[in-house]
Motif scaffolding. Structure first.
Motif, PDB file in Angstrom:
ATOM      1  N   ILE A 292       3.910   0.478   2.360  1.00 30.58           N
ATOM      2  CA  ILE A 292       5.313   0.569   1.961  1.00 30.58           C
ATOM      3  C   ILE A 292       5.784   2.020   1.830  1.00 30.58           C
ATOM      4  O   ILE A 292       6.982   2.283   1.776  1.00 30.58           O
ATOM      5  N   ALA A 293       4.835   2.951   1.785  1.00 27.72           N
ATOM      6  CA  ALA A 293       5.209   4.365   1.700  1.00 27.72           C
ATOM      7  C   ALA A 293       4.045   5.221   2.175  1.00 27.72           C
ATOM      8  O   ALA A 293       2.882   4.931   1.875  1.00 27.72           O
ATOM      9  N   THR A 294       4.376   6.255   2.933  1.00 32.35           N
ATOM     10  CA  THR A 294       3.373   7.218   3.409  1.00 32.35           C
ATOM     11  C   THR A 294       3.915   8.626   3.242  1.00 32.35           C
ATOM     12  O   THR A 294       4.978   8.951   3.759  1.00 32.35           O
ATOM     13  N   GLN A 295       3.186   9.436   2.500  1.00 30.47           N
ATOM     14  CA  GLN A 295       3.580  10.829   2.330  1.00 30.47           C
ATOM     15  C   GLN A 295       2.337  11.699   2.266  1.00 30.47           C
ATOM     16  O   GLN A 295       1.260  11.238   1.873  1.00 30.47           O
ATOM     17  N   THR A 296       2.497  12.957   2.639  1.00 30.48           N
ATOM     18  CA  THR A 296       1.365  13.874   2.579  1.00 30.48           C
ATOM     19  C   THR A 296       1.240  14.470   1.187  1.00 30.48           C
ATOM     20  O   THR A 296       2.245  14.764   0.538  1.00 30.48           O
TER      21      THR A 296
ATOM     22  N   ALA B  98      -0.569  15.379  -5.121  1.00 31.68           N
ATOM     23  CA  ALA B  98      -0.660  13.916  -5.083  1.00 31.68           C
ATOM     24  C   ALA B  98       0.025  13.294  -6.299  1.00 31.68           C
ATOM     25  O   ALA B  98       0.708  12.270  -6.183  1.00 31.68           O
ATOM     26  N   VAL B  99      -0.153  13.910  -7.465  1.00 35.45           N
ATOM     27  CA  VAL B  99       0.481  13.401  -8.687  1.00 35.45           C
ATOM     28  C   VAL B  99       1.998  13.465  -8.558  1.00 35.45           C
ATOM     29  O   VAL B  99       2.714  12.493  -8.864  1.00 35.45           O
ATOM     30  N   ARG B 100       2.506  14.588  -8.073  1.00 30.51           N
ATOM     31  CA  ARG B 100       3.956  14.734  -7.926  1.00 30.51           C
ATOM     32  C   ARG B 100       4.513  13.742  -6.915  1.00 30.51           C
ATOM     33  O   ARG B 100       5.549  13.096  -7.158  1.00 30.51           O
ATOM     34  N   VAL B 101       3.840  13.612  -5.786  1.00 24.94           N
ATOM     35  CA  VAL B 101       4.302  12.701  -4.739  1.00 24.94           C
ATOM     36  C   VAL B 101       4.279  11.263  -5.230  1.00 24.94           C
ATOM     37  O   VAL B 101       5.227  10.493  -5.007  1.00 24.94           O
ATOM     38  N   MET B 102       3.203  10.890  -5.931  1.00 21.73           N
ATOM     39  CA  MET B 102       3.087   9.511  -6.415  1.00 21.73           C
ATOM     40  C   MET B 102       4.154   9.197  -7.456  1.00 21.73           C
ATOM     41  O   MET B 102       4.714   8.089  -7.470  1.00 21.73           O
ATOM     42  N   GLU B 103       4.465  10.151  -8.309  1.00 18.06           N
ATOM     43  CA  GLU B 103       5.530   9.948  -9.300  1.00 18.06           C
ATOM     44  C   GLU B 103       6.863   9.672  -8.612  1.00 18.06           C
ATOM     45  O   GLU B 103       7.619   8.781  -9.024  1.00 18.06           O
TER      46      GLU B 103
ATOM     47  N   ILE C  79       0.828  -1.213   0.000  1.00 22.28           N
ATOM     48  CA  ILE C  79       0.000   0.000   0.000  1.00 22.28           C
ATOM     49  C   ILE C  79       0.860   1.259   0.000  1.00 22.28           C
ATOM     50  O   ILE C  79       1.803   1.385   0.786  1.00 22.28           O
ATOM     51  N   VAL C  80       0.513   2.180  -0.898  1.00 24.06           N
ATOM     52  CA  VAL C  80       1.067   3.537  -0.877  1.00 24.06           C
ATOM     53  C   VAL C  80      -0.020   4.448  -0.325  1.00 24.06           C
ATOM     54  O   VAL C  80      -1.116   4.520  -0.875  1.00 24.06           O
ATOM     55  N   GLU C  81       0.278   5.139   0.751  1.00 28.63           N
ATOM     56  CA  GLU C  81      -0.709   5.977   1.437  1.00 28.63           C
ATOM     57  C   GLU C  81      -0.378   7.450   1.231  1.00 28.63           C
ATOM     58  O   GLU C  81       0.695   7.917   1.601  1.00 28.63           O
ATOM     59  N   LEU C  82      -1.300   8.184   0.621  1.00 27.14           N
ATOM     60  CA  LEU C  82      -1.177   9.629   0.482  1.00 27.14           C
ATOM     61  C   LEU C  82      -2.150  10.268   1.467  1.00 27.14           C
ATOM     62  O   LEU C  82      -3.359  10.046   1.377  1.00 27.14           O
ATOM     63  N   THR C  83      -1.631  11.055   2.377  1.00 28.00           N
ATOM     64  CA  THR C  83      -2.464  11.632   3.430  1.00 28.00           C
ATOM     65  C   THR C  83      -2.809  13.086   3.106  1.00 28.00           C
ATOM     66  O   THR C  83      -2.246  13.698   2.208  1.00 28.00           O
ATOM     67  N   GLY C  84      -3.733  13.614   3.889  1.00 33.55           N
ATOM     68  CA  GLY C  84      -4.130  15.009   3.732  1.00 33.55           C
ATOM     69  C   GLY C  84      -3.187  15.929   4.486  1.00 33.55           C
ATOM     70  O   GLY C  84      -2.020  15.604   4.732  1.00 33.55           O
ATOM     71  N   THR C  85      -3.695  17.085   4.870  1.00 32.12           N
ATOM     72  CA  THR C  85      -2.870  18.091   5.552  1.00 32.12           C
ATOM     73  C   THR C  85      -2.232  17.508   6.805  1.00 32.12           C
ATOM     74  O   THR C  85      -2.922  17.002   7.691  1.00 32.12           O
ATOM     75  N   ALA C  86      -0.918  17.574   6.870  1.00 34.22           N
ATOM     76  CA  ALA C  86      -0.216  17.050   8.032  1.00 34.22           C
ATOM     77  C   ALA C  86      -0.657  17.790   9.291  1.00 34.22           C
ATOM     78  O   ALA C  86      -0.717  19.011   9.318  1.00 34.22           O
ATOM     79  N   GLY C  87      -0.990  17.023  10.327  1.00 36.53           N
ATOM     80  CA  GLY C  87      -1.411  17.634  11.586  1.00 36.53           C
ATOM     81  C   GLY C  87      -2.890  17.929  11.687  1.00 36.53           C
ATOM     82  O   GLY C  87      -3.360  18.347  12.743  1.00 36.53           O
TER      83      GLY C  87
END
Length: 230
Positions: free
Chosen positions: A206-210, A218-223, A174-182
């Motif tokens: 396997i990866a978590t990023q905001t 989200a597109v940039r982070v996923m790339e 699983i790649v997890e993209l989260t919303g606003t940190a905090g």
């Protein structure tokens, strides 16, 4: 022709005519009233709305909905809105500004869960009720704020985790993209999601990023994540 306005100082209304020979006299007098603590007489209650930002379809729709409802009630209430532009420090200052402008209530969409406690305390000291919408902030309902209007974000995250477990037969990287940190919504959804997949040993994050609730981000982070895992 006489056009009058009035100010109130210590519950005494002071009338001034705009029909004055020397306009400078008006400026000097108004400045004096301001320095002595006079305030313009409020004819309607003022509702303040502190928005976290106006980026993305959801946030824009929320803002437009509130503005539309405020317009329906403009004969009874004045409406003041601030935009924190995605900055917690600015939202703190926005709330202080609404308090200084003597609003009668504040509707607050907090950018982050932490960081707004002093502003909420200032509103309570000024006897201005605060209603949290969409996201939560640190504090106790009925004391630090009146109430919270929003969703059960832990349940949302749990439903997503259960759905993913079903469609992958409990096996997924699983790649997890989260919303606003905090933010409370990002924290709670992550908590619910992890709780749902905890009983599936073959489901791994396997990866978590905001991505800050932004499609472009989200597109940039996923790339970047895809390149890192090739």
């Amino acid at each position: 022709m006489k056009n009058e306005t009035y100010f109130r100082c210590s519950d005494v209304r002071v009338y001034m005519s705009r029909f004055v020979v020397f306009s400078a006299y008006i400026v000097i007098t108004a400045a004096a009233f301001s320095q002595s603590g006079c305030v313009r007489e409020k004819t309607k209650k003022i509702v303040g709305f502190s928005q976290t930002e106006n980026i993305g379809p959801w946030r824009i729709a929320e803002t437009n909905s509130i503005k539309e409802e405020a317009a329906k009630r403009k004969k009874t209430y004045d409406f003041l809105m601030t935009d924190a532009q995605g900055q917690t420090s600015k939202q703190f200052a926005d709330i202080e500004d609404l308090i200084a402008r003597q609003v009668d209530s504040i509707f607050l969409a907090p950018r982050e869960y932490e960081g707004l406690t002093p502003a909420l305390e200032a509103a309570r000291a000024a006897k201005i009720p605060v209603f949290l919408i969409d996201r939560e902030a640190a504090g106790k309902p009925g004391e630090d704020f009146v109430s919270f209007l929003g969703s059960d974000f832990i349940a949302q995250g749990h439903r997503v985790g259960k759905w993913l477990a079903q469609v992958t037969d409990g096996k997924a990287s699983i790649v997890e993209l989260t919303g606003t940190a905090g933010s409370s919504v990002a924290i709670d959804r992550a908590k619910g999601f992890r709780g749902a997949i905890a009983s599936y040993p073959n489901m791994k994050i396997i990866a978590t990023q905001t991505a800050d609730f932004s499609r472009a981000a989200a597109v940039r982070v996923m790339e970047n994540i895809i390149q890192a895992h090739q």
